[in-house]
Design a protein around this motif. Structure first.
Motif, PDB file in Angstrom:
ATOM      1  N   PRO A 129      36.250  47.223  42.149  1.00 40.23           N
ATOM      2  CA  PRO A 129      37.019  47.464  40.771  1.00 40.23           C
ATOM      3  C   PRO A 129      36.799  46.593  39.699  1.00 40.23           C
ATOM      4  O   PRO A 129      36.157  45.859  39.859  1.00 40.23           O
ATOM      5  CB  PRO A 129      38.588  47.483  41.240  1.00 40.23           C
ATOM      6  CG  PRO A 129      38.671  47.532  42.743  1.00 40.23           C
ATOM      7  CD  PRO A 129      37.225  47.024  42.955  1.00 40.23           C
ATOM      8  N   GLU A 130      37.257  47.060  38.636  1.00 41.88           N
ATOM      9  CA  GLU A 130      37.374  46.137  37.418  1.00 41.88           C
ATOM     10  C   GLU A 130      38.277  44.931  37.686  1.00 41.88           C
ATOM     11  O   GLU A 130      39.010  45.021  38.246  1.00 41.88           O
ATOM     12  CB  GLU A 130      38.067  46.785  36.238  1.00 41.88           C
ATOM     13  CG  GLU A 130      38.179  46.159  34.825  1.00 41.88           C
ATOM     14  CD  GLU A 130      38.609  46.696  33.598  1.00 41.88           C
ATOM     15  OE1 GLU A 130      38.868  46.247  32.532  1.00 41.88           O
ATOM     16  OE2 GLU A 130      39.222  48.075  34.116  1.00 41.88           O
ATOM     17  N   TYR A 131      37.679  43.712  37.327  1.00 39.62           N
ATOM     18  CA  TYR A 131      38.314  42.496  37.470  1.00 39.62           C
ATOM     19  C   TYR A 131      38.701  41.766  36.215  1.00 39.62           C
ATOM     20  O   TYR A 131      38.073  42.120  34.993  1.00 39.62           O
ATOM     21  CB  TYR A 131      37.696  41.535  38.165  1.00 39.62           C
ATOM     22  CG  TYR A 131      37.918  41.624  39.512  1.00 39.62           C
ATOM     23  CD1 TYR A 131      38.329  40.290  40.306  1.00 39.62           C
ATOM     24  CD2 TYR A 131      37.414  42.586  40.629  1.00 39.62           C
ATOM     25  CE1 TYR A 131      38.636  40.366  41.680  1.00 39.62           C
ATOM     26  CE2 TYR A 131      37.520  42.621  41.838  1.00 39.62           C
ATOM     27  CZ  TYR A 131      38.271  41.412  42.485  1.00 39.62           C
ATOM     28  OH  TYR A 131      38.391  41.382  43.881  1.00 39.62           O
ATOM     29  N   GLY A 132      39.753  40.976  35.898  1.00 42.26           N
ATOM     30  CA  GLY A 132      40.184  40.579  34.531  1.00 42.26           C
ATOM     31  C   GLY A 132      41.270  39.145  34.930  1.00 42.26           C
ATOM     32  O   GLY A 132      41.744  39.325  35.974  1.00 42.26           O
ATOM     33  N   ILE A 133      41.818  38.748  33.838  1.00 50.42           N
ATOM     34  CA  ILE A 133      42.910  38.014  33.567  1.00 50.42           C
ATOM     35  C   ILE A 133      43.935  38.804  33.096  1.00 50.42           C
ATOM     36  O   ILE A 133      43.795  39.246  32.021  1.00 50.42           O
ATOM     37  CB  ILE A 133      42.862  36.599  33.072  1.00 50.42           C
ATOM     38  CG1 ILE A 133      41.578  35.995  33.719  1.00 50.42           C
ATOM     39  CG2 ILE A 133      43.738  36.019  32.511  1.00 50.42           C
ATOM     40  CD1 ILE A 133      41.237  34.852  32.752  1.00 50.42           C
TER      41      ILE A 133
END
Length: 242
Positions: A129-133
């Motif tokens: 899936p999309e990853y981020g902070i």
């Protein structure tokens, strides 16, 4: 050596079936394992991986289960573990699952290869899936930033270079997490200011991505028993006697 297998034995593909398969990725099998692999038999198969629901590993396991069912294989029963180390200790042991799903990016993946109880049974590629902070509200306060993350995803702190002001305004204090979902949970509990997490983790804990990146193709490995029980109909070696 591996070969692509797009259908199980005696399973006919039709246009309707192809259209209904939401995860049409090929799975690579060791040819010698195909005839007796439980991955191709109907029934129920317990497979362990890093949990809980929403981790990237559980997302991949769901896709694998859908694909195996489409190939005429078993119904996959997910067995979540808090860490891959716990999974390694449990898989193949009494009461534990017979199979384990491990991403190629897992720091301890090599230990699954060298376990005397296990051997690689299949591999496939599926995107994360999309990853981020992610944080509870828009904007991160400069200064000390308690950032919850897995060891494997620490490098994603580089995403802050694309945020307003860049990474230089933050003094990172690492908060160890056991999974992407656990990292997001630590933020919701106030034990961290932000988390390196995936889209399911962000959504489950009502966080907002401050910076993010698309998912990446990931190689997933299915480890099974080192020795499979011989089926009743299996042919005996040449020269053997019954």
């Amino acid at each position: 050596m591996t070969e692509p297998l797009f259908r199980a034995l005696n399973i006919r593909d039709t246009d309707a079936d192809s259209d209904s398969d939401a995860t049409p990725f090929p799975i690579l099998w060791e040819p010698a394992r195909i005839p007796h692999s439980p991955l191709l038999r109907p029934g129920t198969l317990r497979v362990g991986t890093l949990g809980p629901d929403g981790t990237t590993s559980m997302v991949a396991l769901g896709r694998l289960g859908h694909r195996l069912a489409h190939l005429g294989g078993p119904v996959v029963e997910p067995v979540p573990y808090d860490s891959f180390e716990e999974l390694l200790a449990a898989v193949g042991s009494h009461g534990g699952p017979s199979y384990a799903l491990v991403p190629g990016a897992a720091e301890c993946a090599t230990r699954f290869f060298w376990s005397p109880r296990l051997r690689l049974d299949a591999t496939f590629s599926s995107p994360t899936p999309e990853y981020g902070i992610a944080a509870p509200a828009p904007g991160l306060r400069e200064g000390v930033l308690r950032l919850a993350t897995l060891h494997e995803t620490r490098r994603l702190v580089e995403l802050l270079d694309g945020a307003e002001g860049g990474r230089g305004g933050y003094d990172i204090a690492w908060v160890p997490a056991e999974s992407t979902m656990h990292a997001a949970q630590l933020v919701s509990e106030g034990r961290a200011d932000a988390a390196v997490t995936n889209e399911p983790g962000r959504a489950a804990h009502r966080l907002e991505f401050q910076v993010s990146r698309p998912g990446v193709p990931m190689v997933w490995m299915v480890f099974g028993p080192a020795v499979l029980a011989r089926s009743e109909g299996a042919r005996q070696p040449v020269g053997s006697r019954s």
